[in-house]
Scaffold this motif. Structure first.
Motif, PDB file in Angstrom:
ATOM      1  N   ASN A 118       0.805  -1.218   0.000  1.00 14.30           N
ATOM      2  CA  ASN A 118       0.000   0.000   0.000  1.00 14.30           C
ATOM      3  C   ASN A 118       0.842   1.275   0.000  1.00 14.30           C
ATOM      4  O   ASN A 118       0.445   2.295   0.560  1.00 14.30           O
ATOM      5  CB  ASN A 118      -0.986   0.003   1.182  1.00 14.30           C
ATOM      6  CG  ASN A 118      -1.967  -1.143   1.107  1.00 14.30           C
ATOM      7  OD1 ASN A 118      -1.564  -2.307   1.165  1.00 14.30           O
ATOM      8  ND2 ASN A 118      -3.234  -0.848   0.990  1.00 14.30           N
ATOM      9  N   GLN A 120       1.994   4.531  -1.722  1.00 12.17           N
ATOM     10  CA  GLN A 120       1.215   5.393  -2.610  1.00 12.17           C
ATOM     11  C   GLN A 120       2.095   6.494  -3.180  1.00 12.17           C
ATOM     12  O   GLN A 120       2.506   7.401  -2.466  1.00 12.17           O
ATOM     13  CB  GLN A 120       0.029   5.993  -1.848  1.00 12.17           C
ATOM     14  CG  GLN A 120      -0.985   4.940  -1.402  1.00 12.17           C
ATOM     15  CD  GLN A 120      -2.097   5.513  -0.543  1.00 12.17           C
ATOM     16  OE1 GLN A 120      -1.889   5.808   0.626  1.00 12.17           O
ATOM     17  NE2 GLN A 120      -3.279   5.663  -1.128  1.00 12.17           N
ATOM     18  N   LYS A 230      -8.246  -1.301   5.925  1.00  8.40           N
ATOM     19  CA  LYS A 230      -6.884  -0.757   5.850  1.00  8.40           C
ATOM     20  C   LYS A 230      -6.110  -1.047   7.125  1.00  8.40           C
ATOM     21  O   LYS A 230      -4.920  -1.396   7.078  1.00  8.40           O
ATOM     22  CB  LYS A 230      -6.967   0.754   5.598  1.00  8.40           C
ATOM     23  CG  LYS A 230      -5.806   1.595   6.116  1.00  8.40           C
ATOM     24  CD  LYS A 230      -6.122   3.065   5.981  1.00  8.40           C
ATOM     25  CE  LYS A 230      -5.175   3.917   6.803  1.00  8.40           C
ATOM     26  NZ  LYS A 230      -5.455   5.363   6.678  1.00  8.40           N
ATOM     27  N   GLY A 237      -2.876   1.818   3.192  1.00 12.54           N
ATOM     28  CA  GLY A 237      -3.091   2.836   2.171  1.00 12.54           C
ATOM     29  C   GLY A 237      -4.297   3.705   2.480  1.00 12.54           C
ATOM     30  O   GLY A 237      -5.399   3.201   2.701  1.00 12.54           O
ATOM     31  N   ASN A 243      -3.326  10.669   4.801  1.00 10.64           N
ATOM     32  CA  ASN A 243      -3.575   9.387   5.435  1.00 10.64           C
ATOM     33  C   ASN A 243      -4.371   9.607   6.727  1.00 10.64           C
ATOM     34  O   ASN A 243      -5.325  10.381   6.743  1.00 10.64           O
ATOM     35  CB  ASN A 243      -2.255   8.645   5.670  1.00 10.64           C
ATOM     36  CG  ASN A 243      -2.421   7.134   5.741  1.00 10.64           C
ATOM     37  OD1 ASN A 243      -2.813   6.608   6.760  1.00 10.64           O
ATOM     38  ND2 ASN A 243      -2.128   6.444   4.651  1.00 10.64           N
ATOM     39  N   GLY A 472       4.827   0.295   3.387  1.00 11.34           N
ATOM     40  CA  GLY A 472       4.051   1.282   2.644  1.00 11.34           C
ATOM     41  C   GLY A 472       4.075   2.685   3.188  1.00 11.34           C
ATOM     42  O   GLY A 472       3.623   3.615   2.520  1.00 11.34           O
TER      43      GLY A 472
END
Length: 567
Positions: A118, A120, A230, A237, A243, A472
């Motif tokens: 995840n 990004q 998540k 993510g 976030n 991530g």
């Protein structure tokens, strides 16, 4: 540092383990095919999935067949998600009117969500349509988490078998984990989050008037449903670029506590599920103790560092009790640290503060937690699987010292298992240090850095650490939406996810055919404090020591520069 701050951190870490124990028992029943309280409702649905797919859930697969099914399933998932991202401009549920993603960005994003990383390289609210978020990312949040659980389930069967043949059925493990565990828990958590103010909407945006009278257009998405899986799926993510620092994903201190506890709870649950499944609860509790000590120590170190005034501000005559740079003011330092430790100890990667703005040594601790192998507690199943590999290496080292063939959980650990174990643990430094070394001398890669010098090296090292460890989270500063970064980070994610997975399944294949041995006088006890200490030592040496030179050139040098007023 305050008593309240220490209490918040201790509460967050402790609640994750406390809730994990009963969930772990339930997860073990799912892996073992035992009856659960959801059977009357979900058993018919489960049967329909098998019938539609032509799967016989009772047929046990060998390790190679199990691994082949795992790879094939995730390959199909990658291509479907890649197609959705490339074609989102012509697909429905795109009220934002977003264009399709570029080939390298779609590759990176699809690999990222399929591998449970995840990462990004894009801003969620400005690049991914509602359909991409729902049918693409959220779906993979479920399936990638369930894939990790299947690895641990297969390994558990290998340890409990006495001259067996198969390690289980991948399709049955995947279906049952998704249907009986991830889906019900996510529905409950999503409803709780909606009730506490997390946004859940199919509308593109809403208009609002700010305190100063200016008009604002606020992006809206079905955030609560993705937020739930998540965190529970240990994915990370976010829909929004900030976030879980964004109030639409994390609106209050209460949601912050719930979400931060959710980050680790299923990772720890997989530990307890493994212990119950292999009939070795005490031995696995020793693994939990080792992992918890490492996680708590690093998190405490971050809190100590983040509650010190920045030396540059002190030199300027401005003293502040906390380092608030990069922190969400409504949450504060303890909540930021209580999130940063668990999210980097797990393969989660969600953030409620900007890690690149933490003190340099805090950033080093965050990278260190990931570099240990994402085992504190790591992902659902993948964390306990690699922790068991570390335990096997620990008993192997102990066996060399006393001249005995090592045993773990009733199975002899021989050359074949150790060879695959080394593959599982060495892929991380190869991917992290190898790509970082090339990027550090490659001009195209260097163009993506916001900072140069030690902090610039930390940006690169953190990115490849986060990718290969399937975490991530991002250090910020790095402009990763470029062909070099999207491609190499994607390759790192694939290597960090599937090479250890195949190696662990190969270990399971080697163990399942061996006889189950009763403990003898020469068997090394693996359920006491002595083994906990040995295991921690092996983890630190194999998982951490090899990264020390890179950390010394990045965050550690930056720390001394900061003390000298050069930062």
């Amino acid at each position: 540092m305050t008593v309240q701050g220490w209490g918040e951190i201790a509460l967050t870490l402790s609640l994750s383990v406390a809730f994990a124990w009963p969930i772990g028992i339930y997860l073990s029943r799912i892996w073992n095919g035992e009856r659960t309280w959801l059977d009357p409702l979900l058993k018919p649905v489960e049967g329909l999935f098998y019938k539609a797919a032509g799967v016989d859930p009772q047929r046990s697969q060998g390790w190679f067949g199990y691994a082949s099914a795992l790879i094939a399933f995730n390959a199909v998932g990658f291509f479907l998600l890649y197609a959705i991202l490339r074609l989102q401009n012509v697909l429905p549920l795109n009220p934002q009117g977003f264009d399709g993603m570029s080939p390298h960005l779609a590759f990176n994003a699809a690999v990222s969500f399929v591998t449970n990383t995840n990462w990004q390289s894009y801003s969620g609210e400005a690049a991914a349509s509602t359909l991409s978020q729902m049918a693409g990312f959220t779906t993979q949040n479920f399936l990638s988490a369930a894939t990790g659980a299947t690895i641990a389930a297969a390994l558990a069967r290998a340890f409990i078998a006495n001259r067996g043949e198969g390690v289980g059925n991948f399709w049955a493990d995947l279906t049952r984990t998704t249907l009986y565990l991830l889906l019900p828990l996510s529905i409950v958590l999503a409803m709780v989050l909606v009730g506490l103010g997390v946004v859940q909407s199919l509308a593109a945006s809403a208009s609002a008037t700010g305190l100063e009278g200016g008009a604002q257009t606020l992006a809206l998405f079905p955030a609560a449903s993705q937020e739930a899986i998540k965190q529970l799926g240990i994915n990370g993510g976010g829909i929004f670029n900030a976030n879980s620092a964004h109030p639409f994903e994390n609106p209050s201190p209460l949601t912050n506590l719930i979400e931060s506890v959710s980050i680790n709870v299923l990772g720890w649950a997989a530990f307890f599920a493994f212990g119950r499944s292999v009939l070795a609860k005490k031995d696995i509790r020793a693994l939990v103790a080792a992992a918890f000590v490492l996680l708590a120590t690093c998190t405490a170190g971050m809190y100590a560092l983040e509650t010190q005034p920045a030396p540059a501000l002190v030199a300027a005559g401005i003293e502040q009790p906390l380092n608030m740079e990069g922190k969400e003011v409504r949450l504060g330092v303890p909540s930021s640290v209580a999130w940063a430790g668990p999210t980097t100890g797990a393969s989660n990667g969600s953030v409620n503060a900007m890690h690149g703005s933490f003190m340099p040594l805090s950033g080093a601790l965050q990278m260190f937690l990931m570099q240990l192998g994402e085992i504190l507690p790591g992902g659902i199943g993948s964390g306990i699987a690699i922790m068991v590999v570390m335990a096997m290496l620990a008993v192997f080292v102990a066996g060399l010292m006393v001249g005995r063939t090592p045993e773990y959980l009733g199975k002899k650990i021989e050359a074949r298992e150790i060879q695959f174990a080394m593959i599982a643990v060495l892929v991380l430094p190869l991917a992290i240090l190898g790509f970082t070394a090339v990027a550090a001398v490659f001009p195209t890669a260097m163009e993506g850095l916001l900072n140069h010098g030690p902090h610039g090296l930390s940006e690169m090292l953190y990115a490849y650490t986060s990718a290969a460890a399937n975490n991530g989270s991002a250090f910020a500063g790095l402009t990763a939406n470029a062909p070099w970064w999207n491609t190499t980070l994607g390759i790192g994610m694939l290597a960090g996810r599937f090479v250890p997975a195949i190696a662990v399944l190969a270990i399971a294949g080697a163990l399942v055919v061996k006889p189950k041995l009763a403990p003898s006088a020469g068997t090394l006890p693996t359920d006491g404090l002595q083994f906990v200490g040995l295991l921690i030592g092996v983890i630190l040496i194999l998982g951490g020591l090899q990264f020390f030179p890179a950390l010394a050139l990045g965050p550690i040098v930056e720390h001394f520069q900061m003390l000298g007023g050069l930062h």
